[in-house]
Design a protein around this motif. Structure first.
Motif, PDB file in Angstrom:
ATOM      1  N   GLU A  22      65.005  32.751 144.601  1.00 50.28           N
ATOM      2  CA  GLU A  22      64.344  33.540 145.640  1.00 50.28           C
ATOM      3  C   GLU A  22      62.837  33.451 145.491  1.00 50.28           C
ATOM      4  O   GLU A  22      62.293  33.615 144.401  1.00 50.28           O
ATOM      5  N   GLY A  24      59.058  34.506 147.841  1.00 43.30           N
ATOM      6  CA  GLY A  24      58.560  35.186 149.026  1.00 43.30           C
ATOM      7  C   GLY A  24      57.095  35.524 148.915  1.00 43.30           C
ATOM      8  O   GLY A  24      56.530  35.582 147.815  1.00 43.30           O
ATOM      9  N   ARG A 312      60.460  35.094 153.246  1.00 45.85           N
ATOM     10  CA  ARG A 312      61.227  34.934 152.005  1.00 45.85           C
ATOM     11  C   ARG A 312      62.213  33.789 152.163  1.00 45.85           C
ATOM     12  O   ARG A 312      62.779  33.583 153.238  1.00 45.85           O
TER      13      ARG A 312
END
Length: 366
Positions: A22, A24, A312
C-alpha cells in the motif's frame, strides 16, 4: 517485469505468492505484506530475513519501498510451511518516534529548515517539490515541538501552516510539497480496463458553514484586530457549523480564503471512488500505477466522466484474486494548496482574497 523482489543485505528473495503493498499521498509510509506458502516436502529451510533488517522492495526494476522489516515470521502446520514478511518505509520511524531537537523551539525559521532538523537523526533526506519551494522557505515567526508528539504529528502541524503535504515515493526520502503534477499514460474506462468501480461519497466530514477566525497583524503601534469570515457548503442542508482558528495569522491569507480552502478540500476528501484494474502497470510494458497521478475516469453506470487523482494504490497478488491493483481516486480539489498561490507573482488577488476555482461538480450529487 512484474516480479516482486525483496533485497536484504545484498540477497534477493522472490517467488512470493501473496502480496499486498500500500502506498498513498495521505500517508507518510508505505506498507508491505508478502508471504509464501509451500507444501512441507518442498521447503528445506526458512528464508534468512530477520526483524529490523534493511530492505528494498522492487517490482521488476522499479523501486517502490526502502525500509525495515517489522515482522519476519516462519511457521508450519501438518500440511505446509509459511513465511510472512511485514515491512514499512524508513519514514515509518517518523510516525512512531517522539519529536526531539535541542530546545524544541524555532524562531524566524522555515518549514524546510525545521523539517530538516527534525528528521536529521533518522538519516532521512528531505525533498521539497519545486512547486512548493517558495512556501517551504517562507519565514515562520515561531514554532515549537509539543510535549510527547511524534515527529510525524509535529511535521503535520508544521505543514498545515502553509497547507503543504508530505509523503514518500519509496526511495527512503521524505517529500514535502504539492501532489498532482503528472498525468497517467492511460485512462480508466468502464468496459475497457476497469474491473470494478465503487463510489464512496460521504458527508461525514463536511459542514454547512466554515467559520474562520484569525488575528490581523498590528501596524504602526496599533492594536491587532480580529478577523472572521464564513463560507457555506450548499450541499449540507442541516445546521452543521465548523469554527476554524487560522494556523498562522501572518501568512498573508484572509479568513475568506482559508474558509473556501477548507470547504473545497473537505468536499474533495468526502468524494472518493475505489477502482480495480488488472495488473500493476498502466499498460503492458508501461509505468506502474502510482499515487498522485491524474487520471481520466469514464463510467456511464456510475455517471462519472472526469479527471481524478490517485490518492492511494494497493498492489495485490493472491491465489484467489490474481495480480490486480486497487486505486483510491479523489477529486483533485481535495489536495488544493492554499499556500502556493500566494507566492505566485502572476496571481491577481481579488478584493476579498484569492478566487478559488471550485470543482465543476460535486461528486456527492451523483
Amino acid at each position: 517485469m512484474d516480479a516482486l523482489i525483496l533485497k536484504v543485505d545484498g540477497q534477493q528473495y522472490a517467488g512470493w505468492k501473496e502480496v499486498s503493498i500500500e502506498r498513498g499521498i495521505e500517508q507518510i509510509s508505505g506498507q508491505l505484506r508478502v508471504a509464501v506458502t509451500d507444501k512441507w516436502p518442498n521447503q528445506v529451510e526458512p528464508r534468512a530475513i530477520v526483524n529490523g533488517a534493511k530492505v528494498e522492495v522492487l517490482i521488476g526494476a522499479d523501486l517502490i519501498m526502502t525500509g525495515y522489516v517489522d515482522k519476519a515470521n516462519p511457521s508450519f502446520d501438518e500440511r505446509s510451511t509459511r513465511f510472512e514478511v511485514v515491512a514499512r518505509d524508513v519514514t515509518a520511524d517518523l510516525a512512531d518516534c517522539s519529536a526531539q531537537f535541542k530546545t524544541g523551539q524555532w524562531r524566524n525559521s522555515t518549514i524546510k529548515q525545521i523539517a530538516t532538523d527534525l528528521i536529521a537523526a533518522y538519516k532521512i533526506e528531505l525533498v521539497i517539490t519545486p512547486n512548493a519551494e517558495k512556501a517551504a522557505t517562507a519565514k515562520i515567526g515561531s514554532f515549537n515541538i509539543e510535549e510527547g508528539e511524534t515527529v510525524f504529528d509535529c511535521l503535520d502541524r508544521l505543514c498545515k501552516i502553509k497547507a503543504l503535504m508530505m509523503w514518500t515515493v519509496g526511495d527512503g526520502k521524505l517529500i514535502i510539497g504539492l501532489p498532482g503534477q503528472n498525468k497517467s499514460e492511460v485512462g480508466l474506462e468502464q468496459g475497457v480496463n476497469l474491473l470494478r468501480l465503487t463510489p464512496d461519497l460521504s458527508h461525514a466530514e463536511r459542514y454547512s458553514e466554515y467559520i474562520v477566525k484569525g488575528q490581523g497583524r498590528a501596524a504602526h503601534g496599533k492594536k491587532s484586530h480580529a478577523l472572521k469570515d464564513t463560507v457555506k457548503d450548499t450541499a449540507i442542508t442541516r445546521h452543521r457549523p465548523l469554527i476554524i482558528l487560522a494556523e498562522d495569522h501572518n501568512d498573508g491569507h484572509t479568513p475568506h480564503e482559508r474558509a473556501v480552502h477548507e470547504q473545497i478540500t473537505r468536499m474533495g476528501k468526502g468524494n472518493r471512488m475505489h477502482a480495480r484494474v488488472q495488473g500493476w502497470r498502466q499498460k503492458a510494458g508501461g509505468a506502474l500505477w502510482l499515487p498522485s497521478l491524474l487520471v481520466p475516469v469514464a463510467s456511464d453506470y456510475c455517471r462519472y466522466h472526469g479527471e481524478l487523482m490517485i490518492a492511494r494504490v494497493v498492489y495485490i497478488k493472491s491465489e484467489n484474486e490474481g495480480t490486480v491493483c486497487d486505486l483510491e481516486l479523489a477529486d483533485a480539489h481535495a489536495f488544493d494548496r492554499l499556500s502556493e498561490n500566494k507566492h505566485d507573482k502572476t496571481h491577481k488577488a481579488k478584493k476579498r482574497g484569492r478566487s478559488h476555482k471550485r470543482p465543476e461538480k460535486d461528486m456527492g450529487a451523483l
